[in-house]
Design a protein around this motif. Structure first.
Motif, PDB file in Angstrom:
ATOM      1  N   UNK A  19     -10.983 -19.484 -41.369  1.00 37.20           N
ATOM      2  CA  UNK A  19     -10.254 -19.195 -39.832  1.00 37.20           C
ATOM      3  C   UNK A  19      -8.598 -20.015 -39.441  1.00 37.20           C
ATOM      4  N   UNK A  20      -8.645 -21.086 -39.502  1.00 34.24           N
ATOM      5  CA  UNK A  20      -6.923 -21.761 -39.590  1.00 34.24           C
ATOM      6  C   UNK A  20      -6.428 -20.942 -40.008  1.00 34.24           C
ATOM      7  N   UNK A  21      -6.405 -19.665 -41.111  1.00 31.04           N
ATOM      8  CA  UNK A  21      -5.379 -18.594 -41.567  1.00 31.04           C
ATOM      9  C   UNK A  21      -5.708 -17.763 -40.550  1.00 31.04           C
ATOM     10  N   UNK A  22      -6.513 -17.024 -40.234  1.00 34.55           N
ATOM     11  CA  UNK A  22      -6.692 -15.726 -39.428  1.00 34.55           C
ATOM     12  C   UNK A  22      -5.748 -16.863 -37.445  1.00 34.55           C
ATOM     13  N   UNK A  23      -6.271 -18.078 -37.511  1.00 35.10           N
ATOM     14  CA  UNK A  23      -5.917 -18.282 -36.211  1.00 35.10           C
ATOM     15  C   UNK A  23      -4.746 -19.041 -36.291  1.00 35.10           C
ATOM     16  N   UNK A  24      -4.119 -18.378 -36.734  1.00 37.60           N
ATOM     17  CA  UNK A  24      -2.599 -19.440 -37.080  1.00 37.60           C
ATOM     18  C   UNK A  24      -2.371 -20.980 -36.742  1.00 37.60           C
ATOM     19  N   UNK A  25      -3.877 -21.425 -37.198  1.00 33.15           N
ATOM     20  CA  UNK A  25      -3.497 -23.022 -37.524  1.00 33.15           C
ATOM     21  C   UNK A  25      -2.837 -23.645 -38.892  1.00 33.15           C
ATOM     22  N   UNK A  26      -2.665 -22.948 -40.097  1.00 31.90           N
ATOM     23  CA  UNK A  26      -2.765 -23.889 -40.228  1.00 31.90           C
ATOM     24  C   UNK A  26      -1.362 -23.557 -40.385  1.00 31.90           C
ATOM     25  N   UNK A  27      -0.391 -23.265 -39.148  1.00 33.86           N
ATOM     26  CA  UNK A  27       1.230 -23.656 -39.135  1.00 33.86           C
ATOM     27  C   UNK A  27       1.246 -25.506 -38.915  1.00 33.86           C
ATOM     28  N   UNK A  28      -0.188 -25.484 -38.206  1.00 30.69           N
ATOM     29  CA  UNK A  28      -0.012 -27.200 -37.695  1.00 30.69           C
ATOM     30  C   UNK A  28      -0.262 -28.383 -38.636  1.00 30.69           C
ATOM     31  N   UNK A  29       0.312 -29.150 -39.183  1.00 26.69           N
ATOM     32  CA  UNK A  29      -0.059 -29.807 -40.498  1.00 26.69           C
ATOM     33  C   UNK A  29      -1.089 -30.833 -40.599  1.00 26.69           C
ATOM     34  N   UNK A 145     -13.742 -23.063 -38.396  1.00 27.41           N
ATOM     35  CA  UNK A 145     -13.481 -22.748 -37.109  1.00 27.41           C
ATOM     36  C   UNK A 145     -13.511 -24.342 -36.542  1.00 27.41           C
ATOM     37  N   UNK A 146     -14.799 -24.475 -36.628  1.00 25.39           N
ATOM     38  CA  UNK A 146     -15.557 -25.888 -35.827  1.00 25.39           C
ATOM     39  C   UNK A 146     -14.271 -27.043 -36.240  1.00 25.39           C
ATOM     40  N   UNK A 147     -13.822 -27.460 -37.816  1.00 26.16           N
ATOM     41  CA  UNK A 147     -12.753 -28.548 -37.653  1.00 26.16           C
ATOM     42  C   UNK A 147     -11.677 -27.877 -36.752  1.00 26.16           C
ATOM     43  N   UNK A 148     -10.890 -26.708 -36.927  1.00 19.10           N
ATOM     44  CA  UNK A 148      -9.703 -26.444 -36.527  1.00 19.10           C
ATOM     45  C   UNK A 148     -10.161 -26.061 -35.367  1.00 19.10           C
ATOM     46  N   UNK A 149     -11.566 -26.140 -34.617  1.00 22.18           N
ATOM     47  CA  UNK A 149     -11.453 -26.200 -33.387  1.00 22.18           C
ATOM     48  C   UNK A 149     -11.553 -24.179 -32.067  1.00 22.18           C
ATOM     49  N   UNK A 150     -11.778 -23.187 -32.899  1.00 26.65           N
ATOM     50  CA  UNK A 150     -11.020 -21.662 -32.583  1.00 26.65           C
ATOM     51  C   UNK A 150     -12.866 -21.252 -32.588  1.00 26.65           C
ATOM     52  N   UNK A 151     -12.674 -20.274 -31.902  1.00 24.40           N
ATOM     53  CA  UNK A 151     -14.020 -19.639 -31.835  1.00 24.40           C
ATOM     54  C   UNK A 151     -13.387 -18.107 -33.031  1.00 24.40           C
ATOM     55  N   UNK A 152     -14.999 -17.900 -33.445  1.00 32.18           N
ATOM     56  CA  UNK A 152     -15.492 -17.458 -34.073  1.00 32.18           C
ATOM     57  C   UNK A 152     -15.818 -15.965 -33.519  1.00 32.18           C
ATOM     58  N   UNK A 153     -15.264 -15.023 -34.482  1.00 33.84           N
ATOM     59  CA  UNK A 153     -15.371 -13.392 -33.801  1.00 33.84           C
ATOM     60  C   UNK A 153     -16.537 -12.743 -34.796  1.00 33.84           C
ATOM     61  N   UNK A 154     -17.483 -12.139 -33.831  1.00 39.07           N
ATOM     62  CA  UNK A 154     -18.641 -11.279 -35.014  1.00 39.07           C
ATOM     63  C   UNK A 154     -17.860 -10.866 -35.670  1.00 39.07           C
ATOM     64  N   UNK A 155     -17.004 -10.324 -35.558  1.00 36.35           N
ATOM     65  CA  UNK A 155     -16.817  -9.433 -36.903  1.00 36.35           C
ATOM     66  C   UNK A 155     -15.958 -10.769 -38.272  1.00 36.35           C
ATOM     67  N   UNK A 156     -15.724 -11.729 -38.122  1.00 36.22           N
ATOM     68  CA  UNK A 156     -15.722 -12.422 -39.481  1.00 36.22           C
ATOM     69  C   UNK A 156     -16.546 -12.631 -39.582  1.00 36.22           C
ATOM     70  N   UNK A 157     -17.858 -13.607 -38.753  1.00 36.11           N
ATOM     71  CA  UNK A 157     -18.791 -13.171 -39.085  1.00 36.11           C
ATOM     72  C   UNK A 157     -19.656 -12.129 -39.950  1.00 36.11           C
TER      73      UNK A 157
END
Length: 282
Positions: A19-29, A145-157
């Motif tokens: 989830x962090x990678x697909x939501x670009x959160x990996x750019x935030x330390x 997704x919960x840890x970085x507070x991003x939504x989870x799509x049905x596709x991801x699940x």
């Protein structure tokens, strides 16, 4: 004790980073530090489950050609020591998870309860046993997704669930092949499986996984660059099928990931591709 914790199986918890990678959160330390911490929380909880499972199945494991070498089954680790260390790990994981977010701690408790129920009953129910295993992978992905507070799509699940079913069915096939027809020797549920039945299920799930991921990348709200990652997914799945059918592997997905260079490089290139697309082509 380290062997009992099965650190190689912690590779399953790498799904937390999806989830962090697909939501670009990996750019935030800060987000990546939280995700790494969550990874170890889930890994410690999973290790506690392995301890519970090995204690409950100690007699059956001693009859298994591979599982008989596990620390508890072989007698190298006492049950009392394993329980004490397992409780310590679980408490540490839950306290840290609650500090990250109470919802993540709730997920870990649900994962623990699910696996205890699996050890007691669900692993003896045909088909349900592999579906419960797949739910564990979905919980790992959802945790990220919960840890970085991003939504989870049905596709991801859907993609996570289907991939997990694919791996679980491959594991069942390997176990059935390893028992050489003596299906009742290790698990009663294996009496209800056959190689032909498992091969049919694997074929269905394989097709569904590839189609679902392809549709996911083609129907994202962003651009179509994610479709470039489809060949990695197809090759990785085909390579795993080759290992299951031709090399008699697949009983331990984490071992395949670490030992098969083709699978490992495919995962690495897939991850790099996603990160590159999310960073420079969005």
């Amino acid at each position: 004790m380290i062997a009992q914790l099965r650190p190689k199986q912690w590779t399953k918890c790498l799904l937390i980073f999806a989830a962090p990678v697909f939501s670009e959160k990996f750019l935030e330390t800060e987000m990546m530090v939280m995700t790494i911490t969550a990874f170890f929380c889930f890994a410690f909880t999973a290790s506690t489950v392995y301890i519970i499972n090995d204690i409950m199945d100690v007699e059956k494991d001693r009859l298994h050609p591979e599982k008989s070498k596990r620390p508890i089954a072989s007698g190298a680790l006492s049950i009392r020591t394993a329980i004490s260390f397992g409780i310590l790990l679980l408490v540490l994981a839950l306290i840290t998870a609650y500090w990250i977010t109470p919802l993540f701690a709730g997920i870990l408790l649900f994962y623990l309860a699910k696996n205890i129920l699996y050890c007691i009953w669900l692993k003896h129910v045909v088909i349900i046993d592999v579906m419960v295993i797949a739910v564990g992978f979905v919980l790992r992905g959802f945790s990220g997704a919960v840890v970085v507070d991003v939504g989870v799509t049905s596709w991801f699940i859907l993609c996570t669930m289907l991939l997990a079913l694919f791996l679980a069915l491959g594991k069942r096939r390997h176990e059935l092949k390893l028992l050489n027809g003596d299906k009742a020797r290790q698990r009663k549920v294996m009496e209800h499986y056959s190689l032909e039945f498992l091969d049919q299920l694997i074929s269905i799930v394989t097709a569904a996984t590839i189609i679902t991921y392809s549709l996911y990348t083609a129907n994202t709200d962003e651009n179509a660059y994610m479709m470039w990652t489809i060949p990695f997914v197809i090759y990785g799945i085909f390579r795993y099928l080759y290992l299951v059918h031709m090399r008699q592997k697949g009983g331990s997905p984490e071992r395949v990931l670490l030992e098969d260079k083709h699978i490992l490089l495919t995962v690495i290139f897939f991850t790099i591709s996603v990160m590159f697309i999310k960073t420079f082509l969005q």
